[in-house]
Design an enzyme around this catalytic site. Structure first.
Site, PDB file in Angstrom:
ATOM      1  CE  LYS A 150      32.398  27.889  39.158  1.00  0.00           C
ATOM      2  NZ  LYS A 150      32.720  29.166  39.396  1.00  0.00           N
ATOM      3  NE  ARG A 154      25.458  31.835  40.611  1.00  0.00           N
ATOM      4  CZ  ARG A 154      26.197  32.075  40.409  1.00  0.00           C
ATOM      5  NH1 ARG A 154      27.214  32.405  40.567  1.00  0.00           N
ATOM      6  NH2 ARG A 154      26.973  31.509  38.895  1.00  0.00           N
ATOM      7  NE  ARG A 180      36.591  35.896  31.981  1.00  0.00           N
ATOM      8  CZ  ARG A 180      35.097  35.190  32.764  1.00  0.00           C
ATOM      9  NH1 ARG A 180      35.142  33.929  32.821  1.00  0.00           N
ATOM     10  NH2 ARG A 180      34.847  35.952  33.649  1.00  0.00           N
ATOM     11  NE  ARG A 222      33.360  37.133  29.240  1.00  0.00           N
ATOM     12  CZ  ARG A 222      33.385  36.482  30.277  1.00  0.00           C
ATOM     13  NH1 ARG A 222      32.661  36.864  31.303  1.00  0.00           N
ATOM     14  NH2 ARG A 222      33.414  34.936  29.718  1.00  0.00           N
ATOM     15  NE  ARG A 272      32.645  37.943  38.930  1.00  0.00           N
ATOM     16  CZ  ARG A 272      32.705  36.966  37.664  1.00  0.00           C
ATOM     17  NH1 ARG A 272      33.853  38.153  36.939  1.00  0.00           N
ATOM     18  NH2 ARG A 272      32.451  35.767  37.481  1.00  0.00           N
TER      19      ARG A 272
END
Length: 187
Positions: free
Chosen positions: A14, A90, A129, A131, A142
């Site tokens: 997004k 959201r 990623r 992280r 999540r």
């Protein structure tokens, strides 16, 4: 003028796509995370309120987020060029509040772009990623929260005739082209 919401699970692309469209068509990209950080940095009343929640490690309540979104959507650049909302709404409650706000500001939504990406691809992307907080368990949680709180917006906006579903898997440029086509933007 473009007035659009980007919707999809975490890691669907997004933010990447919203920035690409915003930059190419000179439309304000409104990311709730960016707005919160800016409001806190600027020390606005809503920013101070948001910071008090963030400092305690709590989620910023809807009324504060909506107030911050109201401030941003009332800016002259939005009235002139529209907006791309990324990360908001959201929940159904936030979507209903956004509907009221957009009606009040006379900025009707054009479309909701839903980037659909399956869970296994999301897990793969977010792990890549690298992280520290992106462990597989955290990512799957999540996704669970997304399905419970945000995924119902797909039906909400489908019923309003605003949802455009786009496969969020593939080359970034190809996905951008699909989004542009769905918005009636031609080079």
């Amino acid at each position: 003028m473009i007035k659009v919401v980007f919707l999809g699970p975490p890691g669907a692309g997004k933010g990447t796509q919203a920035v690409r469209i915003a930059e190419k068509y000179n439309v304000p990209h409104i990311s709730t995370g960016d707005i919160l950080r800016a409001a806190v940095k600027e020390g606005t009343e809503l920013g101070k309120l948001a910071k008090s929640y963030m400092d305690r490690g709590e989620l910023v309540p809807d009324e504060v987020i909506i107030g911050i979104i109201r401030e941003r959507l009332s800016q002259p650049d939005v009235k002139e060029r529209g907006f791309i909302l990324d990360g908001f709404p959201r929940t159904i409650a936030q979507a209903e509040a956004l509907d009221e706000l957009l009606k009040e500001l006379q900025l009707p939504l054009d479309k909701v772009i839903y980037l659909n990406v399956d869970d296994e691809e999301i897990v793969k992307r977010l792990l890549a990623r690298g992280r520290a907080d992106d462990t597989e368990d955290v990512i799957r949680n999540r996704l669970k929260v997304y399905r419970e709180q945000t995924a119902p917006l797909v039906d909400y906006y489908t019923e309003k005739g605003l949802l455009v579903e786009i496969c969020g898997v593939g080359e970034i440029e190809e996905i951008t082209k699909k989004i542009e086509e769905s918005l009636g933007l031609n080079d």
